[in-house]
Design a protein around this motif. Structure first.
Motif, short mmCIF file in Angstrom:
data_model
loop_
_atom_site.label_atom_id
_atom_site.label_comp_id
_atom_site.label_asym_id
_atom_site.label_seq_id
_atom_site.Cartn_x
_atom_site.Cartn_y
_atom_site.Cartn_z
N UNK A 82 0.84 -1.20 0.00
CA UNK A 82 0.00 0.00 0.00
C UNK A 82 0.88 1.26 0.00
N UNK A 83 0.89 1.98 -1.12
CA UNK A 83 1.66 3.22 -1.20
C UNK A 83 0.72 4.43 -1.21
N UNK A 84 -0.38 4.29 -0.49
CA UNK A 84 -1.36 5.37 -0.40
C UNK A 84 -0.77 6.64 0.20
N UNK A 85 0.36 6.49 0.87
CA UNK A 85 1.05 7.64 1.46
C UNK A 85 1.39 8.69 0.39
N UNK A 86 1.53 8.23 -0.87
CA UNK A 86 1.81 9.17 -1.96
C UNK A 86 0.74 10.26 -2.06
N UNK A 87 -0.50 9.88 -1.75
CA UNK A 87 -1.60 10.84 -1.81
C UNK A 87 -1.46 11.94 -0.77
N UNK A 88 -0.71 11.65 0.33
CA UNK A 88 -0.53 12.65 1.39
C UNK A 88 0.52 13.69 1.03
N UNK A 89 1.42 13.32 0.10
CA UNK A 89 2.52 14.24 -0.21
C UNK A 89 2.45 14.80 -1.62
N UNK A 90 1.45 14.40 -2.41
CA UNK A 90 1.34 15.01 -3.73
C UNK A 90 -0.05 15.56 -3.95
N UNK A 91 -0.12 16.55 -4.82
CA UNK A 91 -1.37 17.21 -5.11
C UNK A 91 -1.55 17.14 -6.63
N UNK A 92 -2.08 16.02 -7.12
CA UNK A 92 -2.18 15.81 -8.56
C UNK A 92 -3.56 15.26 -8.89
N UNK A 93 -3.87 15.24 -10.19
CA UNK A 93 -5.18 14.75 -10.62
C UNK A 93 -5.32 13.24 -10.43
N UNK A 94 -4.19 12.53 -10.20
CA UNK A 94 -4.30 11.09 -9.96
C UNK A 94 -4.53 10.79 -8.49
N UNK A 95 -4.07 11.68 -7.60
CA UNK A 95 -4.18 11.40 -6.17
C UNK A 95 -5.32 12.19 -5.52
#
Ligand code: ZN
Length: 192
Positions: free
Chosen positions: A29-42
């Protein structure tokens, strides 16, 4: 994420020679990426192109993180070959899909874990038409159909309508690339 199980199941069933080589599904689970990026994928946002020339679907460092985690798992299991589907032939310009980036990462991972890793990117120099051709060469039309029906490239994840080239919204940059590649593949097949 949901499609991968169906793809793996059909690969095992329809291509038993390959299925025997497939290991267990190992999901991190690399959902942590959503906490550090602000993009249309996250997050839920419309897809558009930024001033940098990149679509706002660009998640900074994503492939670097994917391979770093994969290498950490490989280290533990004594595996040195890492495989990714990145391509810089017809793509949206993401810098972490480029061959130079991944060659540098291969060196960094090998040095940083003091174990030799080899990053394989068989699609790097193939456009999308050549990628369909590769599928046909490897597994003939059953493999082409499996990929067309069980995978999608769409940023919106639309699977409501199946076009000739597979599922997708038909409007996002990823659908556009897939659609054009499929048409070129079919045109090449008809003239061959
Ligand atoms: Zn789409």
């Amino acid at each position: 994420m949901e499609c991968r199980l169906r793809v793996a199941e059909r690969l095992r069933r329809e291509f038993p020679g390959w299925g025997a080589k497939l290991g267990e599904d190992h999901l991190v689970d690399l959902g942590v990426l959503g906490q550090i990026s602000d993009t249309a994928l996250t997050r839920d946002a419309a897809i558009r192109f930024e001033k940098t020339g990149l679509p706002n679907t660009f998640v900074p460092g994503r492939n670097l993180l994917f391979f770093t985690f994969a290498a950490a798992i490989g280290y533990r299991r004594g595996l040195k070959h890492l495989v990714g589907g990145m391509c810089e032939t017809d793509y949206s310009g993401y810098p972490d899909c480029r061959d130079d980036t991944l060659k540098a990462l291969q060196a960094s991972l090998s040095l940083g874990m003091d174990q030799r890793f080899v990053i394989h990117t068989p699609l790097m120099w193939r456009d999308k038409a050549a990628t369909w051709e590769l599928a046909q060469d490897l597994g003939s039309m059953p493999l082409v159909e499996l990929i067309r029906d069980e995978t999608h490239s769409c940023y919106q994840g639309h699977r409501e309508h199946r076009h000739d080239w597979g599922f997708g919204c038909g409007a996002c940059p990823a659908c556009d690339l897939r659609h054009k590649g499929w048409d070129a593949f079919v045109a090449g097949r008809n003239t061959a």
